[in-house]
Design an enzyme around this catalytic site. Structure first.
Site, PDB file in Angstrom:
ATOM      1  N   CYS A 135       0.830  -1.199   0.000  1.00 48.93           N
ATOM      2  CA  CYS A 135       0.000   0.000   0.000  1.00 48.93           C
ATOM      3  C   CYS A 135       0.866   1.251   0.000  1.00 48.93           C
ATOM      4  CB  CYS A 135      -0.935   0.001   1.212  1.00 48.93           C
ATOM      5  SG  CYS A 135      -2.030   1.445   1.274  1.00 48.93           S
ATOM      6  N   CYS A 138      -0.598   4.097   2.116  1.00 48.79           N
ATOM      7  CA  CYS A 138      -0.385   3.903   3.557  1.00 48.79           C
ATOM      8  C   CYS A 138       1.052   4.195   3.967  1.00 48.79           C
ATOM      9  CB  CYS A 138      -0.711   2.466   3.957  1.00 48.79           C
ATOM     10  SG  CYS A 138      -2.294   1.839   3.377  1.00 48.79           S
ATOM     11  N   ASP A 139       2.009   3.670   3.202  1.00 48.16           N
ATOM     12  CA  ASP A 139       3.399   3.648   3.661  1.00 48.16           C
ATOM     13  C   ASP A 139       4.369   4.502   2.855  1.00 48.16           C
ATOM     14  OD1 ASP A 139       2.592   1.797   5.583  1.00 48.16           O
ATOM     15  OD2 ASP A 139       2.950   0.093   4.260  1.00 48.16           O
TER      16      ASP A 139
END
Length: 312
Positions: A135, A138-139
């Site tokens: 992701c 997300c990261d």
């Protein structure tokens, strides 16, 4: 008979349980074979959920308060593995559990999510959450001004490479073929981006690192072995939608499905089968974000409550 059965204990399922119980339903059970929290608990850091008191906390810590809040309103967590859902002749549902037991419910919300496919290279599991991610949204920020690699050749891989190029100093886009499955316009946009280097006809052989996390990946290319000194690799080789419980005894789905295995829904999270709702990654066009899954759960619960009320 249960008023509402919720299958899945991630952000979507927990939000559905919170809204349903706080909204007045008295007999709501969430079926989850493990601890509540879902896939996000394996994330090393979360900082894009609005209102976080401690941005950067781990996914496990972030989700740790959700169950306490939900249970305070009466949500029951049943440690059970659901293997199927059946519609009864009277319009209610039977929840089939592993071991031959079952429960009856007036309505069902399925929030079983999806599981990112593993690419299969050595070290992938060892460094998952410590340099290997699925992701970028997300990261990606954790690799600001650093070099990273992206593995995959579909729309998601190329789009995420473009996204990461806005954050990282360089992005290596690794694909096992010369041609990409992604839309030609998207590929062309990536080729024009000076931060993205295409490495085609190549596979990831191994991920290497230390106790702190990933430090490099080894590629098998048409010109031989190549080592990339990167602290992060984002793999986009597809998703396995957790939809098996929606198949009947003949292996056919009990509701209308999209081509990718996700469930078709309307904006109220209603499926083609009355009384059956879905939320989170299992539904069509889900963005695979915690905040969206939580919103889906709330919508599904409100819709289920209206449905149950209509039965009286």
């Amino acid at each position: 008979m249960l008023d509402l059965a919720i299958i899945g204990g991630g952000p979507a399922g927990l939000s559905a349980g919170l809204y349903a119980t706080r909204g007045g339903l008295k007999n709501v059970v969430m079926f989850e074979k493990g601890e509540p929290g879902g896939q996000i608990t394996s994330s090393s850091e979360i900082e894009n959920y609005p209102g976080q008191k401690a941005p950067g906390e781990s996914g496990f810590d972030f989700m740790s308060t959700w169950w306490k809040q939900c249970s305070a309103f009466g949500l029951v967590h049943k440690w059970a593995n659901v293997v199927g859902v059946r519609k009864n002749s009277d319009g209610s549902f039977e929840i089939l559990l592993e071991g031959g037991k079952s429960e009856q419910a007036k309505a069902v919300i399925v929030a079983t999510g999806s599981t990112p496919r593993r690419a299969g290279f050595k070290g992938e599991d060892e460094f998952f959450g410590k340099g290997v991610s699925t992701c970028a949204t997300c990261d990606g920020f954790f690799y600001k001004n650093k070099e990273v690699a992206v593995l995959g050749g579909g729309d998601t891989a190329v789009e995420e490479a473009l996204y990461l190029a806005n954050i990282c100093s360089k992005v290596y886009l690794v694909h096992r073929r010369d041609e990409f499955r992604a839309a030609p316009t998207t590929v062309e946009k990536a080729r024009k981006n000076e931060k993205i280097e295409f490495i085609t006809s190549a596979t990831v052989k191994e991920a290497l690192g230390d106790k702190m996390g990933l430090t490099k990946i080894v590629l098998d290319t048409k010109n031989g072995e190549r080592v990339l000194d990167v602290p992060g690799i984002f793999t986009f080789v597809g998703l396995n939608v957790n939809n098996e419980i929606l198949k009947d005894e003949n292996g056919k789905f009990i509701c209308e499905m999209a081509d990718g295995g996700q469930v078709k829904t309307n904006l109220k999270m209603q499926t083609s089968l009355k009384g059956l709702f879905v939320a989170g990654d299992i539904r069509e066009d889900a963005p695979k974000q915690v905040i969206v899954a939580a919103g889906d759960g709330a919508v599904a619960a409100l819709s289920a409550m209206s449905y149950i009320e209509s039965l009286h």
